[in-house]
Design an enzyme around this catalytic site. Structure first.
Site, PDB file in Angstrom:
ATOM      1  N   CYS A   1      -6.197 -21.089 -29.520  1.00 35.15           N
ATOM      2  CA  CYS A   1      -5.784 -20.947 -30.923  1.00 35.15           C
ATOM      3  C   CYS A   1      -4.665 -19.913 -31.088  1.00 35.15           C
ATOM      4  O   CYS A   1      -4.496 -19.041 -30.240  1.00 35.15           O
ATOM      5  CB  CYS A   1      -6.968 -20.504 -31.759  1.00 35.15           C
ATOM      6  SG  CYS A   1      -8.380 -21.574 -31.599  1.00 35.15           S
TER       7      CYS A   1
ATOM      8  N   ARG B   1       0.366 -22.864 -26.363  1.00 37.85           N
ATOM      9  CA  ARG B   1      -1.014 -22.517 -26.037  1.00 37.85           C
ATOM     10  C   ARG B   1      -1.961 -23.691 -26.223  1.00 37.85           C
ATOM     11  O   ARG B   1      -3.114 -23.640 -25.822  1.00 37.85           O
ATOM     12  CB  ARG B   1      -1.497 -21.369 -26.932  1.00 37.85           C
ATOM     13  CG  ARG B   1      -0.728 -20.133 -26.634  1.00 37.85           C
ATOM     14  CD  ARG B   1      -1.247 -18.936 -27.345  1.00 37.85           C
ATOM     15  NE  ARG B   1      -0.667 -17.788 -26.703  1.00 37.85           N
ATOM     16  CZ  ARG B   1      -1.309 -16.966 -25.894  1.00 37.85           C
ATOM     17  NH1 ARG B   1      -2.566 -17.115 -25.646  1.00 37.85           N
ATOM     18  NH2 ARG B   1      -0.695 -15.969 -25.330  1.00 37.85           N
TER      19      ARG B   1
ATOM     20  N   TRP C   1      -7.558 -24.908 -31.562  1.00 38.68           N
ATOM     21  CA  TRP C   1      -7.972 -25.745 -30.421  1.00 38.68           C
ATOM     22  C   TRP C   1      -9.494 -25.870 -30.566  1.00 38.68           C
ATOM     23  O   TRP C   1     -10.210 -24.886 -30.457  1.00 38.68           O
ATOM     24  CB  TRP C   1      -7.581 -25.051 -29.114  1.00 38.68           C
ATOM     25  CG  TRP C   1      -8.026 -25.759 -27.869  1.00 38.68           C
ATOM     26  CD1 TRP C   1      -9.300 -25.821 -27.360  1.00 38.68           C
ATOM     27  CD2 TRP C   1      -7.201 -26.501 -26.956  1.00 38.68           C
ATOM     28  NE1 TRP C   1      -9.296 -26.552 -26.200  1.00 38.68           N
ATOM     29  CE2 TRP C   1      -8.048 -26.976 -25.923  1.00 38.68           C
ATOM     30  CE3 TRP C   1      -5.853 -26.810 -26.910  1.00 38.68           C
ATOM     31  CZ2 TRP C   1      -7.568 -27.741 -24.852  1.00 38.68           C
ATOM     32  CZ3 TRP C   1      -5.384 -27.555 -25.841  1.00 38.68           C
ATOM     33  CH2 TRP C   1      -6.233 -28.022 -24.828  1.00 38.68           C
TER      34      TRP C   1
ATOM     35  N   ASN D   1      -9.351 -16.224 -34.388  1.00 36.46           N
ATOM     36  CA  ASN D   1      -9.387 -16.637 -32.985  1.00 36.46           C
ATOM     37  C   ASN D   1     -10.596 -15.978 -32.355  1.00 36.46           C
ATOM     38  O   ASN D   1     -10.895 -14.824 -32.653  1.00 36.46           O
ATOM     39  CB  ASN D   1      -8.153 -16.141 -32.220  1.00 36.46           C
ATOM     40  CG  ASN D   1      -6.931 -16.955 -32.523  1.00 36.46           C
ATOM     41  OD1 ASN D   1      -6.998 -17.962 -33.244  1.00 36.46           O
ATOM     42  ND2 ASN D   1      -5.811 -16.540 -31.977  1.00 36.46           N
ATOM     43  N   GLY D   2     -11.248 -16.679 -31.430  1.00 31.76           N
ATOM     44  CA  GLY D   2     -12.391 -16.092 -30.730  1.00 31.76           C
ATOM     45  C   GLY D   2     -13.666 -16.831 -31.065  1.00 31.76           C
ATOM     46  O   GLY D   2     -13.636 -17.976 -31.530  1.00 31.76           O
TER      47      GLY D   2
ATOM     48  N   GLU E   1      -8.653 -28.784  -1.790  1.00 33.25           N
ATOM     49  CA  GLU E   1      -7.936 -28.263  -2.956  1.00 33.25           C
ATOM     50  C   GLU E   1      -6.973 -27.143  -2.539  1.00 33.25           C
ATOM     51  O   GLU E   1      -5.845 -27.069  -3.033  1.00 33.25           O
ATOM     52  CB  GLU E   1      -8.953 -27.766  -4.010  1.00 33.25           C
ATOM     53  CG  GLU E   1      -8.375 -27.111  -5.240  1.00 33.25           C
ATOM     54  CD  GLU E   1      -7.415 -27.986  -6.039  1.00 33.25           C
ATOM     55  OE1 GLU E   1      -7.288 -29.186  -5.775  1.00 33.25           O
ATOM     56  OE2 GLU E   1      -6.755 -27.436  -6.948  1.00 33.25           O
TER      57      GLU E   1
ATOM     58  N   LYS F   1      -2.981 -27.304  -3.174  1.00 32.44           N
ATOM     59  CA  LYS F   1      -2.234 -26.256  -3.896  1.00 32.44           C
ATOM     60  C   LYS F   1      -1.032 -25.820  -3.070  1.00 32.44           C
ATOM     61  O   LYS F   1       0.069 -25.701  -3.572  1.00 32.44           O
ATOM     62  CB  LYS F   1      -3.106 -25.022  -4.173  1.00 32.44           C
ATOM     63  CG  LYS F   1      -4.126 -25.100  -5.271  1.00 32.44           C
ATOM     64  CD  LYS F   1      -3.605 -25.266  -6.659  1.00 32.44           C
ATOM     65  CE  LYS F   1      -3.256 -26.668  -7.008  1.00 32.44           C
ATOM     66  NZ  LYS F   1      -4.229 -27.580  -7.452  1.00 32.44           N
TER      67      LYS F   1
ATOM     68  N   GLU G   1       1.720 -28.587  -2.742  1.00 34.56           N
ATOM     69  CA  GLU G   1       2.415 -28.875  -4.012  1.00 34.56           C
ATOM     70  C   GLU G   1       3.535 -27.873  -4.305  1.00 34.56           C
ATOM     71  O   GLU G   1       4.592 -28.257  -4.776  1.00 34.56           O
ATOM     72  CB  GLU G   1       1.426 -28.789  -5.180  1.00 34.56           C
ATOM     73  CG  GLU G   1       0.552 -29.996  -5.364  1.00 34.56           C
ATOM     74  CD  GLU G   1      -0.258 -29.907  -6.642  1.00 34.56           C
ATOM     75  OE1 GLU G   1      -1.125 -29.025  -6.736  1.00 34.56           O
ATOM     76  OE2 GLU G   1      -0.019 -30.716  -7.555  1.00 34.56           O
TER      77      GLU G   1
ATOM     78  N   HIS H   1     -12.889 -34.037  16.489  1.00 30.37           N
ATOM     79  CA  HIS H   1     -12.779 -35.490  16.644  1.00 30.37           C
ATOM     80  C   HIS H   1     -11.324 -35.949  16.577  1.00 30.37           C
ATOM     81  O   HIS H   1     -11.056 -37.118  16.313  1.00 30.37           O
ATOM     82  CB  HIS H   1     -13.634 -36.199  15.586  1.00 30.37           C
ATOM     83  CG  HIS H   1     -15.094 -35.902  15.744  1.00 30.37           C
ATOM     84  ND1 HIS H   1     -15.854 -36.400  16.776  1.00 30.37           N
ATOM     85  CD2 HIS H   1     -15.928 -35.095  15.036  1.00 30.37           C
ATOM     86  CE1 HIS H   1     -17.093 -35.942  16.694  1.00 30.37           C
ATOM     87  NE2 HIS H   1     -17.156 -35.137  15.632  1.00 30.37           N
TER      88      HIS H   1
ATOM     89  N   LYS I   1       3.362 -33.091 -14.596  1.00 28.79           N
ATOM     90  CA  LYS I   1       2.064 -32.541 -15.006  1.00 28.79           C
ATOM     91  C   LYS I   1       1.082 -33.661 -15.328  1.00 28.79           C
ATOM     92  O   LYS I   1      -0.093 -33.580 -15.025  1.00 28.79           O
ATOM     93  CB  LYS I   1       2.261 -31.623 -16.217  1.00 28.79           C
ATOM     94  CG  LYS I   1       0.989 -30.935 -16.689  1.00 28.79           C
ATOM     95  CD  LYS I   1       0.461 -29.944 -15.669  1.00 28.79           C
ATOM     96  CE  LYS I   1      -0.903 -29.403 -16.019  1.00 28.79           C
ATOM     97  NZ  LYS I   1      -1.609 -28.884 -14.842  1.00 28.79           N
TER      98      LYS I   1
HETATM   99  O1  M6R Z   1      -4.703 -34.747 -15.519  1.00 27.90           O
HETATM  100  P1  M6R Z   1      -5.509 -35.143 -14.328  1.00 27.90           P
HETATM  101  O2  M6R Z   1      -6.559 -34.162 -13.973  1.00 27.90           O
HETATM  102  O3  M6R Z   1      -6.080 -36.523 -14.447  1.00 27.90           O
HETATM  103  O4  M6R Z   1      -4.475 -35.164 -13.132  1.00 27.90           O
HETATM  104  C1  M6R Z   1      -4.839 -35.585 -11.857  1.00 27.90           C
HETATM  105  C2  M6R Z   1      -3.799 -35.162 -10.851  1.00 27.90           C
HETATM  106  O5  M6R Z   1      -2.572 -35.754 -11.131  1.00 27.90           O
HETATM  107  C3  M6R Z   1      -3.636 -33.640 -10.811  1.00 27.90           C
HETATM  108  O6  M6R Z   1      -4.839 -33.004 -10.534  1.00 27.90           O
HETATM  109  C4  M6R Z   1      -2.597 -33.234  -9.744  1.00 27.90           C
HETATM  110  O7  M6R Z   1      -3.105 -33.513  -8.468  1.00 27.90           O
HETATM  111  C5  M6R Z   1      -2.232 -31.763  -9.902  1.00 27.90           C
HETATM  112  N1  M6R Z   1      -0.840 -31.598  -9.730  1.00 27.90           N
HETATM  113  C6  M6R Z   1      -2.957 -30.887  -8.947  1.00 27.90           C
HETATM  114  O8  M6R Z   1      -2.512 -29.578  -8.927  1.00 27.90           O
END
Ligand code: M6R
Length: 603
Positions: A2, A27, A75, A99-100, A479, A483, A486, A502, A598
């Site tokens: 918010c 935000r 939000w 907010n809060g 994960e 990260k 990416e 293996h 994104k």
């Molecule tokens: O919005 P979503 O969680 O559905 O997105 C899925 C993936 O595209 C998303 O997690 C992507 O792998 C990110 N860039 C990971 O950091």
């Protein structure tokens, strides 16, 4: 989340409020509203959705001359994103924005309902304005009524309140949620973040917790928690809006890593109680007849699903399969109606996940989504939506979304386990205790960040990274690798530690970096021997563990904990920071990595 703006002065108020709110758009919000008192006339406007809807609604409104004005972007947390739930909230002749979270709102609401007060919204915020007016009718003094009101509030808040009884005044209070007062040439401004006032004012005072007071024309009166008058020490405002949005962090991703400690509080709010789990969103009977779980997701959300699949089977004793949504779509899957179909998505717009959901619905399955964006396509398409409440995530590399998804899945696992009668009360209480430690576990200490920063310089070359772990730490390894690749563009793979021998161990040499997740609470001896095998082949090992590991080339010591999920979240932060620091050293644009978007709304 918010946003708040406020203004006391002569300039046209609609424009000031809308411009301020626009600066807070980043935000995230799902409704907005303003309230203005000018020439003794009190007016307010609210609209669901984007600010342009509020702009449209107010296009014939303007308020020149001296007056007071407050605005808010909301939000949704308590109650849906509707106009009635949008701020400002009205009493009889006063308006509040907040907010809060008011933690004791139910208790206060009950008291006010008994006195015949009529509530219009489902929010916690509305109690503030009614409580104020209740005290006002008793004390006949708006200052005293405001003081009494804030003395009764428990929880986190940044509050602005205006009332027709004192039409030249904005009352304010701050505890736990940010709020500042800024001096402009044309009046006094309020905002929850300095981006909203940059360009309008040059100096600001950032309120401290427990502070409150009021602003009139050219007059600011401030009190501390004990009611003592305080001087305001104004500081220069930053001049760059983008860096102000980042709250001093170098990248949004960095800011979002630091935010994890506070957003998990929102994820748990109203769901994780002292000794019980509540999910209001899941209506009685919804889970009846469900004997299996199928989860579909992509990327980071898929990793969160994988981690949860261990919990579904181990804790809730229910079969759980996880599939990458783009694979699921074309495999002609066999689906049965006793399966709950879960999607996980930060954006709620990922095309593959959405299509997988539509397929499952066509096959007659019940659906539930774990999502960060209310009203997104996946939320609208699902029977039940559990919102992660992480706030807007700007960094393309997902961080706080992963933390809140995994936490919310853990909450749902416990809810289901309780419903299925497969866990004892004692077990549930223990899990809740562990969960409640998360805000602290996720705090990033300067010491840790500095250590990872220093260490990162040794990992800028080589022919690749293996992130290895077992059990829930295997999806975490996936994960960690995602990260890193990416944002650093270095080759990285996540692997189950026991699987290295293996095949992949053939790659081991001193230029192969292995990031080993070695929790104390989960198969420690097994992973230790997997890492020893790699070390014997000269791989460079960065071990992350609470237990010293002498074969490690580098070592990040975590805290001793008795719960695997606590170790999971602590290691998650370390992996995020490691990727961040390596990418920064390589000079990459962390927030907008090459080739990535994104929200992936295409196949
Ligand atoms: O919005 P979503 O969680 O559905 O997105 C899925 C993936 O595209 C998303 O997690 C992507 O792998 C990110 N860039 C990971 O950091």
């Amino acid at each position: 989340m918010c946003g708040i703006v406020g203004y006391v002065g002569e300039s046209e108020k609609r424009q000031i409020l809308l411009e301020g709110l626009k600066e807070l758009e980043y935000r995230g919000y799902d409704s907005a509203g303003i309230a203005v008192i000018s020439k003794d006339i009190l007016q307010s406007f609210k609209a669901v959705g984007k600010l342009k809807n509020l702009e449209e609604k107010t296009k014939n409104f303007s308020a020149n001359g001296f007056g007071v004005a407050i605005g808010h972007t909301r939000w949704a947390t308590h109650g849906k994103p509707t106009e009635l739930n949008a701020h400002p909230h009205l009493g009889k002749e006063s308006y509040v924005v907040h907010n809060g979270i008011i933690e004791n709102y139910q208790e206060l609401k009950k008291r006010l309902l008994q006195k015949g007060v009529n509530f219009l919204s489902q929010t916690d915020t509305e109690v503030i304005v009614h409580l104020f007016e209740d005290y006002l009718s008793l004390l006949k003094d708006s200052f005293k009524a405001f003081e009494k009101t804030i003395q009764e509030l428990e929880g986190a808040y940044a509050i602005l309140l205006i009332t027709k009884i004192e039409p030249d005044t904005i009352f304010f209070a701050k505890n736990g949620s940010p709020l500042l007062i800024a001096k402009g040439d044309d009046g006094i401004y309020f905002a929850s973040s300095d981006t909203a006032v940059i360009g309008k004012a040059k100096r600001a005072y950032y309120l401290e917790d427990g502070e409150w007071g009021y602003v009139k024309k050219d007059e600011i009166t401030l009190f501390d928690k004990e009611g003592n008058k305080k001087e305001l020490e104004f500081k220069d405002l930053p001049s760059d809006k983008l860096s102000a949005q980042k709250d001093g962090y170098r990248f949004f991703m960095e800011k979002e890593i630091y935010e994890q400690s506070s957003v998990v509080v929102d994820t748990m709010m109203g769901r994780v109680l002292e000794d019980d789990i509540h999910l209001d969103e899941i209506k009685e009977g919804f889970l009846d007849g469900i004997n299996a779980i199928k989860i579909c997701a992509c990327g980071t959300s898929f990793h969160s699903a994988m981690a949860a699949s261990y919990l579904f089977e181990r804790i809730a004793k229910i079969r759980c399969d996880v599939e990458i949504a783009s694979e699921f779509r074309y495999k002609e899957p066999l689906l049965s109606k006793d399966t709950l179909f879960i999607t996980i998505s930060q954006s709620g717009e990922t095309a593959d996940t959405l299509e997988a959901l539509k397929m499952a619905k066509r096959a007659g399955l019940k659906s539930l989504t774990i999502c960060n964006v209310d009203n997104s396509s996946i939320v609208r398409e699902s029977d039940v939506a559990l919102l992660t409440r992480a706030g807007i995530e700007k960094g393309v590399a997902s961080t706080k979304a992963f933390a809140t998804q995994t936490l919310l899945l853990w909450i749902f696992v416990l809810f289901l386990a309780k419903k299925r009668g497969v866990v004892s009360k004692e077990f549930l209480v223990n899990e809740i205790k562990a969960m409640q430690m998360l805000p602290r576990v996720l705090e990033v200490s300067d010491k840790l960040h500095e250590k990872i920063h220093r260490l990162s310089k040794r990992y800028l070359h080589g022919h690749g990274f293996f992130f290895i772990g077992r059990d829930i730490f295997y999806p975490l390894a996936l994960e960690g690798a995602l990260k890193l690749k990416e944002i650093s563009y270095l080759h990285a793979e996540g692997y189950p530690a026991g699987e290295m021998k293996h095949g992949p161990i053939a790659l081991a040499d001193s230029n192969l970096f292995t990031i080993a997740l070695m929790p104390k609470t989960m198969l420690y001896d097994k992973i230790k021997s997997n890492v020893e095998e790699l070390s014997a082949r000269d791989a460079t090992i960065l071990a992350i563990s609470p237990i010293e590991f002498e074969l490690a080339d580098d070592f990040i010591k975590t805290n001793f904990s008795s719960h695997p999920m606590i170790e999971f979240f602590e290691m998650m932060v370390i992996l995020q920071l490691l990727a961040l620091e390596i990418a920064i050293r390589l000079g990459n644009d962390v927030d907008m990595p090459r080739n990535l978007a994104k929200s992936v709304t295409v196949e």
